[in-house]
Design an enzyme around this catalytic site. Sequence first.
Site, PDB file in Angstrom:
ATOM      1  N   GLU A   1      -2.282  -7.141   7.133  1.00  0.00           N
ATOM      2  CA  GLU A   1      -0.937  -7.068   7.705  1.00  0.00           C
ATOM      3  C   GLU A   1      -0.802  -8.059   8.859  1.00  0.00           C
ATOM      4  OE1 GLU A   1       2.124  -6.855   7.749  1.00  0.00           O
ATOM      5  OE2 GLU A   1       2.553  -4.695   7.663  1.00  0.00           O
TER       6      GLU A   1
ATOM      7  N   HIS B   1       0.820  -1.218   0.000  1.00  0.00           N
ATOM      8  CA  HIS B   1       0.000   0.000   0.000  1.00  0.00           C
ATOM      9  C   HIS B   1       0.851   1.262   0.000  1.00  0.00           C
ATOM     10  CE1 HIS B   1       1.017   0.894   4.188  1.00  0.00           C
ATOM     11  NE2 HIS B   1       0.897  -0.414   4.410  1.00  0.00           N
TER      12      HIS B   1
END
Length: 200
Positions: A83, A9
């Site tokens: 994550e 990201h």
Amino acid sequence: MTVLGFVRHGTTEWNLAGRMQGQMDTPLAEVGRIQARLLAERLQGEDWDAIISSDLIRARETAQLIADITGSPFIGVDSRLRERAFGQLEGTTTEDRLLRWGENWRELDLGLESDEALLARWRSFLLDMERDHRGKRILIVSHGGYIAPVLASFLGQPIEEHLKNTSLTVIERVEESWHCRLLNCTSHLVKLEQEQGQSI
């Protein structure tokens, strides 16, 4: 042949502040949106069948910006691409960690998700991916602490270099083996980095 493109990201405000994010849901900083658009412009000349992202907002926003510019369909989010969970470390800076737990904080059990648990999430996702998208070119927008161990499991060795925001890594399946064709590439950010260097 199945081709997977891994995108970390864009930069968040917490990245800029050096604050551990983990599974806390933090949005992109403006520079992160710029990075995502630059990556999307680079990808316009490539043929990607679909984009899938982690369900955390920083990955979703990156994926949506890429989809808007490239026209590649953003087909959904998956929590298995989140994550790594960092337990009590989430939300802290290095200074916070030193104050709370001392210099040996890395050796303490603070709730960090294990590689085994993370890779179990990935294997579950990959099984579904190979069933539903075999032979396709799929972009996966996720997180540095997730992508690195996943790649290491494919390549059989640790990923030594830090995965940069909006970096692109491409692996492809040839018969029964996976091969890395591009690792941690941020050529799309060269101009931005030069501009930032001039403004400092």
